[in-house]
Write a protein that holds these residues in place. Structure first.
Motif, PDB file in Angstrom:
ATOM      1  N   GLY A 397       0.791  -1.232   0.000  1.00 53.23           N
ATOM      2  CA  GLY A 397       0.000   0.000   0.000  1.00 53.23           C
ATOM      3  C   GLY A 397       0.815   1.270   0.000  1.00 53.23           C
ATOM      4  O   GLY A 397       0.242   2.371   0.013  1.00 53.23           O
ATOM      5  N   CYS A 597       3.573  -5.760  -4.958  1.00 54.81           N
ATOM      6  CA  CYS A 597       3.099  -5.471  -3.594  1.00 54.81           C
ATOM      7  C   CYS A 597       3.176  -6.750  -2.756  1.00 54.81           C
ATOM      8  O   CYS A 597       2.672  -7.800  -3.176  1.00 54.81           O
ATOM      9  N   ILE A 600       0.147  -9.227  -2.124  1.00 60.79           N
ATOM     10  CA  ILE A 600      -0.402 -10.157  -3.122  1.00 60.79           C
ATOM     11  C   ILE A 600       0.492 -11.387  -3.210  1.00 60.79           C
ATOM     12  O   ILE A 600       1.715 -11.272  -3.347  1.00 60.79           O
ATOM     13  N   CYS A 624      -2.563  -6.268   3.149  1.00 60.13           N
ATOM     14  CA  CYS A 624      -3.223  -5.329   2.228  1.00 60.13           C
ATOM     15  C   CYS A 624      -3.880  -4.204   3.020  1.00 60.13           C
ATOM     16  O   CYS A 624      -4.576  -4.443   3.995  1.00 60.13           O
ATOM     17  N   ASN A 625      -3.662  -2.959   2.575  1.00 59.49           N
ATOM     18  CA  ASN A 625      -4.347  -1.840   3.245  1.00 59.49           C
ATOM     19  C   ASN A 625      -5.356  -1.175   2.325  1.00 59.49           C
ATOM     20  O   ASN A 625      -5.774  -0.054   2.572  1.00 59.49           O
ATOM     21  N   CYS A 627      -5.158  -0.051  -0.861  1.00 50.08           N
ATOM     22  CA  CYS A 627      -4.768   1.139  -1.634  1.00 50.08           C
ATOM     23  C   CYS A 627      -5.385   1.135  -3.028  1.00 50.08           C
ATOM     24  O   CYS A 627      -5.438   2.160  -3.695  1.00 50.08           O
ATOM     25  N   ASN A 628      -5.795  -0.045  -3.490  1.00 52.45           N
ATOM     26  CA  ASN A 628      -6.497  -0.189  -4.767  1.00 52.45           C
ATOM     27  C   ASN A 628      -5.605  -0.099  -6.009  1.00 52.45           C
ATOM     28  O   ASN A 628      -6.116  -0.050  -7.129  1.00 52.45           O
ATOM     29  N   CYS A 630      -3.530  -2.392  -7.210  1.00 51.81           N
ATOM     30  CA  CYS A 630      -3.597  -3.638  -7.976  1.00 51.81           C
ATOM     31  C   CYS A 630      -4.930  -3.763  -8.720  1.00 51.81           C
ATOM     32  O   CYS A 630      -5.000  -4.296  -9.819  1.00 51.81           O
TER      33      CYS A 630
HETATM   34  S1  SF4 Z   1      -4.816  -3.024  -2.655  1.00 50.56           S
HETATM   35 FE1  SF4 Z   1      -3.407  -4.332  -3.793  1.00 50.56          FE
HETATM   36  S2  SF4 Z   1      -1.594  -3.064  -4.111  1.00 50.56           S
HETATM   37 FE2  SF4 Z   1      -2.802  -2.100  -2.481  1.00 50.56          FE
HETATM   38  S3  SF4 Z   1      -2.005  -2.936  -0.586  1.00 50.56           S
HETATM   39 FE3  SF4 Z   1      -3.699  -4.261  -1.181  1.00 50.56          FE
HETATM   40  S4  SF4 Z   1      -2.739  -5.883  -2.338  1.00 50.56           S
HETATM   41 FE4  SF4 Z   1      -1.250  -4.243  -2.250  1.00 50.56          FE
END
Ligand code: SF4
Ligand code: SF4
Length: 669
Positions: A397, A597, A600, A624-625, A627-628, A630
């Motif tokens: 993220g 990231c 994933i 995963c935080n 962040c969108n 991916c």
């Molecule tokens: S949304 Fe996707 S890129 Fe963002 S932190 Fe989660 S897995 Fe990683």
């Protein structure tokens, strides 16, 4: 007084406050940062009265501020890590010639390894280069005592004094008796008194040089004879034949400095224990810890070396004590042999440790096979083999990932050099982003890009710089690019904090360490004032917006800037993790191979309608935080954002207020 379990750096803050320090200024850098934060915390809760504490814009600003305070008679403390002293060195070199009035102590933490630095430079060497005394603690307790003595020494000789702990001293914790309440020492009534000596003219420098030489001789004498300093230069004899029932004259000597002195003493105790158990005699030896390496206490060296035939030196980083012992042997026409880094008898880089020291000492004393040290080394090796190697990576993220990805995508096949800088974002060099080609020192990315543009104008030159580094060392590079018309793209990765060193505030955050609010200095306004005409903006977690902004900035002929603004994940609440639609995922791995990231993963056993035998991506919800990024990268709409993008961005748009609470939290831990 209260007994408290404190980390070394926290204890050093207490020591400085108990010594009456009035002004504390520094720039964050591991392993030094906690000292300033502890002073701020104690001030905030009312336990440290009359002290001013700040994170300055950079180390040079901090040292010059401390110098001004010391000219008035205040006790002043400057803090930085070893490479920070390079930035402050211009001020330091002159400050020693000018001298001080109130005690001026430089707390400069060295980083053997290095664990989190770009060099393994040795501040003891810098001290002798600058002709400034340096104290080198072997333990946190000794560092505590040195901090207090350093202010007295500074005032006695009107000299700046360096206290140089290393990472293990800064970050080790033990119990200290500390004052519940401190008060900055009263200022002298006359305050700052104008005097020609404060002005560094060449003639003054010539006279000052003589004064420095004289006081260094006096300090070397004090270090050898004044109990206040002799306590840091412990000397003793040991070995089986050193016991009263088997007296002997030592032929073997051991010199050690810094944390290595603690390792040597522990290793000697262990050797004594093993020798006793194995009924083996240890040869008698003499040990000397040098806690005041510069100016070198020559008289103690002479006492130590009496009758010795060989001396081994344990120290980290440079061969400072080894050089001193070699010079001492030469000057005194002594015949002892000196072993150490030059002779490959001790490590010539990185950290020392207890196991390695034990092995080398056993070998030096000729008892390695007798006391079973060889097998211990094998044990250590097999333990090391079991420890998994964890490569450093941008956090899940982290908004920097989106910035690098956008620039790489916008560049496409265009030839480019990507200049990095000091900060978390150096990790952009790792696969799959591979978005950093160079990293030299604070602020260098912007100016190095200009060198590349002069020599390789057919390539695009991109410089990445963080917000804190921008203020610390980036401005002169921007001015140079505008003045000389260099065709570079400056990407400011503004995450509203100094992330790598623990989320400290900076001029762009609008919050000071003492909790005051100031109008945040606008990076865009600074760029515009310096003459940058093309300034683009983007949220790095919005891929479409970032690509468009990157394209515009890269297409501009001349110095252009792109401000990627999104707060560090450490200072905002995490979003809800995204989810993989197992029916839609094709197992193409693009989400993994494009942005890397750590949130994933890939399960080769997973099966779905589209992925068939290929396996599928999965999200680790503990990392995963949300962040969108991916979600925007997946070409098959197989990642479902758990909250609409706009909602999450609104929630994340208050970095300053969140930053303030993060700083408070950090101070309270
Ligand atoms: S949304 Fe996707 S890129 Fe963002 S932190 Fe989660 S897995 Fe990683
Ligand atoms: S989530 Fe999307 S990008 Fe990732 S493997 Fe599945 S289909 Fe490919």
């Amino acid at each position: 007084m209260t007994k408290q379990l404190l980390m070394g750096n926290q204890a050093f803050a207490h020591a400085a406050l108990e010594a009456g320090v009035r002004v504390v200024a520094g720039y964050p850098g591991t392993p030094s940062s906690e000292l300033v934060e502890t002073v701020a915390h104690l001030h905030e809760k009312g336990a440290a009265q009359g002290v001013h504490v700040e994170w300055s814009t950079n180390e040079k600003a901090a040292l010059e501020l401390a110098a001004g305070a010391a000219y008035c008679g205040a006790r002043a403390l400057f803090t930085c890590k070893q490479v920070g002293l390079n930035v402050a060195s211009d001020a330091l070199m002159s400050l020693n010639y000018v001298g001080v009035k109130g005690g001026a102590v430089l707390f400069v933490a060295d980083d053997p390894g290095p664990i989190s630095s770009q060099t393994e430079q040795d501040t003891r060497r810098f001290a002798s280069f600058a002709k400034v005394p340096v104290l080198d603690p072997a333990t946190p307790e000794q560092g505590f005592a040195m901090m207090q003595v350093a202010f007295d020494l500074s005032e006695r000789y009107r000299t700046p004094v360096i206290v140089r702990p290393t990472t293990r001293i800064c970050h080790a914790s033990t119990f200290f008796d500390v004052a519940d309440q401190t008060q900055a020492r009263a200022l002298p009534e006359e305050g700052f008194e104008p005097d020609p000596r404060w002005i560094i003219f060449p003639r003054r420098a010539y006279l000052g040089h003589g004064e420095i030489n004289d006081r260094l001789k006096d300090m070397a004498h004090d270090f050898a004879h004044d109990e206040q300093f002799v306590q840091f230069n412990t000397m003793f004899e040991g070995g089986t034949s050193g016991r009263s029932d088997r007296a002997g004259t030592p032929r073997l000597g051991i010199v050690a400095g810094g944390v290595s002195a603690a390792y040597v003493q522990d290793a000697l105790s262990e050797l004594e224990r093993r020798a006793q158990k194995a009924n083996v005699s240890l040869p008698v030896y003499r040990f000397w810890q040098v806690g005041t390496p510069y100016p070198f206490p020559e008289d103690l060296a002479t006492s130590f070396a009496a009758g010795l035939e060989r001396v081994i030196v344990f120290e980290e980083l440079d061969s400072v004590l080894e050089d001193e012992m070699l010079m001492h042997a030469g000057r005194t026409h002594a015949s002892y042999e000196v072993l150490g880094k030059y002779t490959h008898d001790t490590r010539d880089r990185g950290e020392n440790d207890l196991d390695d020291t034990l092995l080398r000492l056993a070998n030096y004393l000729g008892v390695d096979a007798l006391v079973g040290c060889m097998s211990m080394s094998e044990e250590q090796e097999s333990l090391m083999a079991k420890v998994p190697i964890r490569p450093p990576v941008l956090c899940a993220g982290c908004p920097h990932r989106g910035s690098f990805y956008a620039i790489k995508r916008a560049l496409g096949k265009t030839e480019a050099v990507l200049c990095g800088d000091i900060g978390c974002y150096t990790l952009g060099n790792a696969a799959p982003l591979e978005a950093i080609d160079t990293c030299l020192c604070m602020g260098a990315g912007i100016t190095m890009a200009q060198g590349f543009s002069v020599v390789e104008p057919h390539k695009k030159q991109v410089a990445f710089v963080g917000d804190s580094t921008f203020f610390a060392s980036g401005l002169t590079g921007v001015a140079n690019a505008v003045y000389n018309g260099h065709d570079i793209t400056i990407c400011v990765l503004d995450n509203s904090t100094t992330a790598m060193t623990g989320s400290q505030p900076h001029p762009g955050t609008g919050v000071t360490l003492m909790g005051e609010h100031r109008p945040p200095i606008s990076i865009e306004a600074v760029l515009r004032a310096l003459g940058v005409k093309c300034i683009e903006h983007a949220d790095p977690l919005n891929l479409e917006e970032s690509l468009a902004a990157a394209q515009n900035a890269l297409n501009y002929a001349g110095p252009a800037a792109l401000i990627f603004k999104s707060p560090c994940i450490q200072i905002v609440k995490p979003g809800v993790p995204v989810e993989i639609d197992t029916e839609a995922c094709t197992g193409c791995k693009k989400c993994i191979t494009e942005i890397g990231c750590p949130g994933i993963g890939f399960d080769p056993q997973a099966r779905g309608a589209k992925s068939k035998e290929r396996g599928q991506a999965f999200i680790d919800p503990t990392l995963c935080n949300g962040c969108n990024l991916c979600w925007q990268v997946c070409p098959f709409d197989a990642i479902a954002p758990s909250a609409p993008l706009d909602t999450q961005q609104t929630e994340q748009s208050t970095p300053v207020s969140v930053h303030e609470s993060a700083v408070k939290e950090a101070r309270n831990d």
